[in-house]
Design an enzyme around this catalytic site. Structure first.
Site, PDB file in Angstrom:
ATOM      1  N   SER A   1     -12.099 -25.685  -2.357  1.00 53.83           N
ATOM      2  CA  SER A   1     -12.645 -24.586  -3.163  1.00 53.83           C
ATOM      3  C   SER A   1     -11.665 -23.428  -3.109  1.00 53.83           C
ATOM      4  O   SER A   1     -11.339 -22.941  -2.028  1.00 53.83           O
ATOM      5  CB  SER A   1     -13.974 -24.107  -2.588  1.00 53.83           C
ATOM      6  OG  SER A   1     -14.902 -25.148  -2.658  1.00 53.83           O
TER       7      SER A   1
ATOM      8  N   ARG B   1     -16.948 -18.369   6.132  1.00 50.68           N
ATOM      9  CA  ARG B   1     -15.479 -18.531   6.029  1.00 50.68           C
ATOM     10  C   ARG B   1     -14.717 -17.413   6.733  1.00 50.68           C
ATOM     11  O   ARG B   1     -13.662 -16.966   6.265  1.00 50.68           O
ATOM     12  CB  ARG B   1     -15.027 -18.634   4.566  1.00 50.68           C
ATOM     13  CG  ARG B   1     -15.657 -19.739   3.784  1.00 50.68           C
ATOM     14  CD  ARG B   1     -15.311 -21.132   4.325  1.00 50.68           C
ATOM     15  NE  ARG B   1     -16.141 -22.103   3.663  1.00 50.68           N
ATOM     16  CZ  ARG B   1     -17.306 -22.543   4.158  1.00 50.68           C
ATOM     17  NH1 ARG B   1     -17.753 -22.140   5.340  1.00 50.68           N
ATOM     18  NH2 ARG B   1     -18.020 -23.423   3.497  1.00 50.68           N
TER      19      ARG B   1
ATOM     20  N   GLU C   1     -10.517 -18.089  -1.363  1.00 49.88           N
ATOM     21  CA  GLU C   1     -10.779 -18.607  -0.016  1.00 49.88           C
ATOM     22  C   GLU C   1      -9.451 -19.106   0.563  1.00 49.88           C
ATOM     23  O   GLU C   1      -9.194 -19.009   1.754  1.00 49.88           O
ATOM     24  CB  GLU C   1     -11.780 -19.776  -0.110  1.00 49.88           C
ATOM     25  CG  GLU C   1     -12.015 -20.469   1.218  1.00 49.88           C
ATOM     26  CD  GLU C   1     -13.131 -21.520   1.146  1.00 49.88           C
ATOM     27  OE1 GLU C   1     -14.128 -21.311   0.425  1.00 49.88           O
ATOM     28  OE2 GLU C   1     -12.980 -22.552   1.816  1.00 49.88           O
TER      29      GLU C   1
HETATM   30  C1  LIG Z   1     -10.153 -31.585  -0.794  1.00 45.51           C
HETATM   31  C2  LIG Z   1     -10.547 -30.429   0.118  1.00 45.51           C
HETATM   32  C3  LIG Z   1     -11.881 -30.239   0.441  1.00 45.51           C
HETATM   33  C4  LIG Z   1     -12.247 -29.187   1.278  1.00 45.51           C
HETATM   34  N1  LIG Z   1     -13.570 -29.029   1.590  1.00 45.51           N
HETATM   35  C5  LIG Z   1     -13.931 -28.026   2.411  1.00 45.51           C
HETATM   36  C6  LIG Z   1     -15.310 -27.848   2.766  1.00 45.51           C
HETATM   37  O1  LIG Z   1     -16.185 -28.608   2.380  1.00 45.51           O
HETATM   38  N2  LIG Z   1     -15.616 -26.807   3.578  1.00 45.51           N
HETATM   39  C7  LIG Z   1     -14.678 -25.941   4.061  1.00 45.51           C
HETATM   40  O2  LIG Z   1     -15.028 -25.009   4.809  1.00 45.51           O
HETATM   41  N3  LIG Z   1     -13.367 -26.084   3.721  1.00 45.51           N
HETATM   42  C8  LIG Z   1     -12.974 -27.106   2.929  1.00 45.51           C
HETATM   43  N4  LIG Z   1     -11.660 -27.235   2.607  1.00 45.51           N
HETATM   44  C9  LIG Z   1     -10.667 -26.230   3.065  1.00 45.51           C
HETATM   45  C10 LIG Z   1      -9.997 -26.539   4.410  1.00 45.51           C
HETATM   46  O3  LIG Z   1     -10.004 -27.932   4.692  1.00 45.51           O
HETATM   47  C11 LIG Z   1     -10.667 -25.788   5.563  1.00 45.51           C
HETATM   48  O4  LIG Z   1     -10.602 -24.388   5.349  1.00 45.51           O
HETATM   49  C12 LIG Z   1     -10.048 -26.111   6.923  1.00 45.51           C
HETATM   50  O5  LIG Z   1     -10.827 -25.540   7.930  1.00 45.51           O
HETATM   51  C13 LIG Z   1      -8.611 -25.580   7.080  1.00 45.51           C
HETATM   52  O6  LIG Z   1      -8.056 -26.177   8.247  1.00 45.51           O
HETATM   53  P1  LIG Z   1      -6.486 -26.457   8.347  1.00 45.51           P
HETATM   54  O7  LIG Z   1      -6.221 -27.025   9.699  1.00 45.51           O
HETATM   55  O8  LIG Z   1      -6.015 -27.268   7.203  1.00 45.51           O
HETATM   56  O9  LIG Z   1      -5.929 -24.986   8.277  1.00 45.51           O
HETATM   57  P2  LIG Z   1      -4.645 -24.457   7.503  1.00 45.51           P
HETATM   58  O10 LIG Z   1      -4.817 -24.638   6.042  1.00 45.51           O
HETATM   59  O11 LIG Z   1      -3.426 -25.015   8.111  1.00 45.51           O
HETATM   60  O12 LIG Z   1      -4.770 -22.903   7.858  1.00 45.51           O
HETATM   61  C14 LIG Z   1      -5.833 -22.112   7.355  1.00 45.51           C
HETATM   62  C15 LIG Z   1      -5.789 -20.739   8.037  1.00 45.51           C
HETATM   63  O13 LIG Z   1      -6.057 -20.893   9.424  1.00 45.51           O
HETATM   64  C16 LIG Z   1      -4.946 -20.481  10.230  1.00 45.51           C
HETATM   65  N5  LIG Z   1      -4.861 -21.441  11.343  1.00 45.51           N
HETATM   66  C17 LIG Z   1      -4.804 -22.784  11.279  1.00 45.51           C
HETATM   67  N6  LIG Z   1      -4.830 -23.306  12.507  1.00 45.51           N
HETATM   68  C18 LIG Z   1      -4.898 -22.272  13.369  1.00 45.51           C
HETATM   69  C19 LIG Z   1      -4.954 -22.150  14.798  1.00 45.51           C
HETATM   70  N7  LIG Z   1      -4.934 -23.212  15.603  1.00 45.51           N
HETATM   71  N8  LIG Z   1      -5.037 -20.890  15.352  1.00 45.51           N
HETATM   72  C20 LIG Z   1      -5.035 -19.781  14.544  1.00 45.51           C
HETATM   73  N9  LIG Z   1      -4.967 -19.833  13.200  1.00 45.51           N
HETATM   74  C21 LIG Z   1      -4.905 -21.070  12.625  1.00 45.51           C
HETATM   75  C22 LIG Z   1      -3.737 -20.487   9.313  1.00 45.51           C
HETATM   76  O14 LIG Z   1      -2.773 -19.548   9.749  1.00 45.51           O
HETATM   77  C23 LIG Z   1      -4.401 -20.091   7.983  1.00 45.51           C
HETATM   78  O15 LIG Z   1      -4.586 -18.691   7.925  1.00 45.51           O
HETATM   79  C24 LIG Z   1     -11.263 -28.300   1.783  1.00 45.51           C
HETATM   80  C25 LIG Z   1      -9.908 -28.501   1.456  1.00 45.51           C
HETATM   81  C26 LIG Z   1      -9.563 -29.568   0.627  1.00 45.51           C
HETATM   82  C27 LIG Z   1      -8.094 -29.777   0.308  1.00 45.51           C
END
Ligand SMILES: Cc1cc2nc3c(=O)[nH]c(=O)nc-3n(C[C@H](O)[C@H](O)[C@H](O)COP(=O)(O)OP(=O)(O)OC[C@H]3O[C@@H](n4cnc5c(N)ncnc54)[C@H](O)[C@@H]3O)c2cc1C
Length: 300
Positions: free
Chosen positions: A226, A176, A296
């Site tokens: 998580s 992560r 996380e």
């Molecule tokens: C139901 C559910 C299940 C999930 N299961 C998992 C799982 O199995 N495994 C897992 O690892 N995660 C899981 N997650 C968490 C999440 O989906 C991941 O961490 C995902 O990678 C976040 O991506 P996002 O585009 O939504 O990022 P965001 O939530 O929009 O951002 C997360 C972070 O990344 C930064 N960010 C986003 N995009 C960029 C970019 N293009 N450049 C620079 N910084 C950026 C943001 O500033 C922030 O700090 C889950 C979430 C939910 C709601």
């Protein structure tokens, strides 16, 4: 000042891609978050890098938002510019075993594209509700797979708008974590390498992961997945359950009864409810077991 900020943004990004006073709860899977002063969706890498440079040069605060699936946004909102990297920057191109995906492409869509082309290796990501950009930043992973296994390189830009490529090693991907957050880089696109496989096998693995998710995770409630990272040698959910905190509630925020590693929004949770719950749960786990559990979820 807000007028000046609007002038700067609209000299780079078309007016129709700029919103003012946009509710962040509409853009986070927690369904929490007040109004952002500005909510901007650049159309391409050029606009994004120019925008970041201009905001940085003028000391204007900004935050990068992907699909909002790992973010707790404050109830008071955000005084500054939210740069949303979504559909506008979500092209996916497949050539041979390589996929180049824009940072705004959803993991689910990218994994579907891989399946369509009988490319194996991305099944783990199909049910993670994030964007490619967010997945690179977080080195997202599940069921034994993680982005580190499939990334060749990522195109990024820095706060001065310089665009360059980082290889898998240079991204320093670990559990992560990547170098992106530390250096305040922005992911623009990512190149992935997969393996030739059989579509029916790939689909069977995806279906299996997806039914395991539906069975174990409280997908019927808003959450950010998580809430805590896995502490070395333990599982956060198990520690929380053993501490007797399953179902523990603060306001509208609750430790899920289905999966204690998830904090869910039962309807009207505020960011403050979630923050207090996270604090209480981590203190209680530490008090009972001496194990530190770190969030996380990113607190904006
Ligand atoms: C139901 C559910 C299940 C999930 N299961 C998992 C799982 O199995 N495994 C897992 O690892 N995660 C899981 N997650 C968490 C999440 O989906 C991941 O961490 C995902 O990678 C976040 O991506 P996002 O585009 O939504 O990022 P965001 O939530 O929009 O951002 C997360 C972070 O990344 C930064 N960010 C986003 N995009 C960029 C970019 N293009 N450049 C620079 N910084 C950026 C943001 O500033 C922030 O700090 C889950 C979430 C939910 C709601």
């Amino acid at each position: 000042m807000p007028e000046d900020i609007l002038n700067i943004i609209s000299s780079i990004v078309p007016k129709e891609n700029i919103k003012t006073k946009e509710l962040l709860k509409k853009h986070t899977t927690f369904r929490i978050g007040g109004y952002a002063d500005f909510f901007v969706s650049p159309e391409n890498n050029g606009q994004l890098s120019k925008l970041v440079k201009a905001l940085n040069d003028n000391n204007i605060k900004y935050y990068i938002l992907g699909n909002g699936s790992n973010i707790l946004a404050p109830d008071e909102g955000y005084e500054g510019v939210i740069i949303y990297i979504g559909e506008n920057m979500s092209d996916i191109e497949v050539s041979g075993t390589k996929i180049v995906a824009g940072a705004g492409a959803l993991l689910s869509r990218t994994a579907k594209e891989a399946l369509k082309c009988s490319l194996a290796g991305m099944e783990f990501a199909a049910g993670i509700p994030g964007s490619i950009g967010g997945a690179v930043v977080m080195n997202a992973g599940a069921y034994g797979g993680e982005m580190r296994d499939i990334i060749v390189s990522a195109t990024v830009c820095d706060r001065n708008g310089n665009i360059f490529i980082l290889t898998n090693e240079e991204l320093e991907l670990s559990y992560r974590h990547s170098i992106i957050e530390e250096k305040e880089y922005i992911v623009l696109e990512c190149e992935i390498n997969l393996k030739k496989g059989k579509a029916e096998d790939i689909k069977a693995v995806m279906d299996d992961f997806s039914s395991r998710r539906r069975e174990k995770q409280p997908l019927e409630y808003p959450s950010a997945g998580s809430t805590f990272k896995r502490p070395t040698g333990y599982f956060a959910g198990k520690l929380i359950e053993d501490a007797g905190l399953k179902g523990y509630t603060v306001g509208g925020a609750k430790v899920s009864e289905k999966h204690s590693g998830f904090v869910i929004n039962t309807g009207n949770a505020t960011a403050e409810d979630v923050r207090s719950l996270i604090k209480y749960v981590s203190e209680e786990v530490y008090r009972q077991f001496g194990v530190v559990i770190e969030p996380e979820v990113k607190i904006l």
